[in-house]
Motif scaffolding. Sequence first.
Motif, short mmCIF file in Angstrom:
data_model
loop_
_atom_site.label_atom_id
_atom_site.label_comp_id
_atom_site.label_asym_id
_atom_site.label_seq_id
_atom_site.Cartn_x
_atom_site.Cartn_y
_atom_site.Cartn_z
N PHE A 111 3.91 8.58 1.64
CA PHE A 111 2.54 8.25 2.13
C PHE A 111 2.19 9.28 2.99
CE2 PHE A 111 -0.12 6.13 5.36
CZ PHE A 111 -1.22 5.50 4.51
N GLU A 130 0.62 -1.24 0.05
CA GLU A 130 -0.05 0.03 -0.11
C GLU A 130 0.83 1.32 0.06
OE1 GLU A 130 -3.66 2.14 2.58
OE2 GLU A 130 -2.95 0.15 3.20
N PHE A 157 0.67 3.75 -3.97
CA PHE A 157 -0.69 4.95 -3.80
C PHE A 157 0.09 6.04 -4.77
CE2 PHE A 157 2.27 6.32 -0.94
CZ PHE A 157 2.26 7.64 -1.04
N SER A 164 -6.13 8.56 2.15
CA SER A 164 -6.73 8.16 3.28
C SER A 164 -6.30 8.82 4.44
CB SER A 164 -6.20 6.63 3.23
OG SER A 164 -4.95 6.42 3.69
N ILE A 223 -2.56 9.48 -7.26
CA ILE A 223 -3.10 10.80 -6.85
C ILE A 223 -3.32 11.54 -7.92
CG2 ILE A 223 -2.50 12.53 -5.17
CD1 ILE A 223 -1.15 10.73 -3.40
N ASP A 259 -0.87 10.54 0.99
CA ASP A 259 -2.09 9.66 0.66
C ASP A 259 -3.49 10.15 1.23
OD1 ASP A 259 -2.32 6.67 -0.05
OD2 ASP A 259 -3.65 6.92 1.73
#
Length: 327
Positions: free
Chosen positions: A273, A9, A13, A279, A17, A277
């Motif tokens: 990240f 992960e 990622f 999330s 984006i 990211d």
Amino acid sequence: LDRVVSASELLNFAKSIDKKRRIVITGANSGVGLEGAKLLGSAGHKVVCACRTIEKANFAAEACNGEAAVCDLADLTSVEKFASRLIEQGDLDALVLNAGLALNAGDTIPKRTKDGFELTIGTNHLGHFALYRRLEQGLLLKTPRSHFRLVLTASPVHDPTSGGGKVGPAATVGDLRGLEDKNFLMVDGADVFNADKAYKDSKLCNLLFMAEAARRLQAKNAGTANAFSPGLIPSPNGFFRYQPPLFANVFNAIANVVGVAETPQFGGSCLAFMATDPSLDGLTGAWFDTEPPGKHQLLCHLPSDEARDISKQKKLWALSDRLVGLS
């Protein structure tokens, strides 16, 4: 809390984006900073490589197709000049306070920054604090952006219950009386310098600083602040460069054989990240650590009890403000 982020992960990622960001990374010329800058640059983000010298900055910028900038964290004049440049440009989506040093654990005489601070705390905490505060005053709270991210590279050694935190003197800032005098030896006011503890204390300061910054940003809907550890990366030519060569090489070999070490590439993926990211949108005041060690994953969990002490978070902020001339 207790969210696990796997290596796959972390690595997959960045290129997905859509909205590209302008990201400042201190210490972008080596190790985790360089690998993170390269990953973000290859994904199309605009990376500003803030380094101690123009030669180091140019090297990093060329490696990630980014922008070179000088920011010597051991010199508040250099920090202020760089902050003014960023404020004038006005375009800032993430600030990654990544640079740091750990002096020879056997050192008994402190080195000093250009402003007279003990070098470990002066670089790892006060230089970064000064940069952030000038940006907070001149840009971040004047024109709030809810998507802005402040990211600090920290370490589990801030926690006396962690594996590394148990070895040698434990991190503690005590009542912070040391920072009442710019000529301090140790943050807790001890009158004997210990380089190992100074590094651990600097990482505890990172967590205390991050928590108070998160509150201040949240109050103005001006972004988020989080911290992470890239794991144990015992490169003799990298983070361990100030340690005795024999110790650094033996420690590096053992850490890799035992399986508790990470790589700069993995650490760079953690940095990228944390900076981008989706999330993590809206998440603030969080601590991500490579737990368990060597398993190539990030775990979001609580930092040490002392790192969560609100009174110490606020006192460190006030004392740091005074030391860097912003009180």
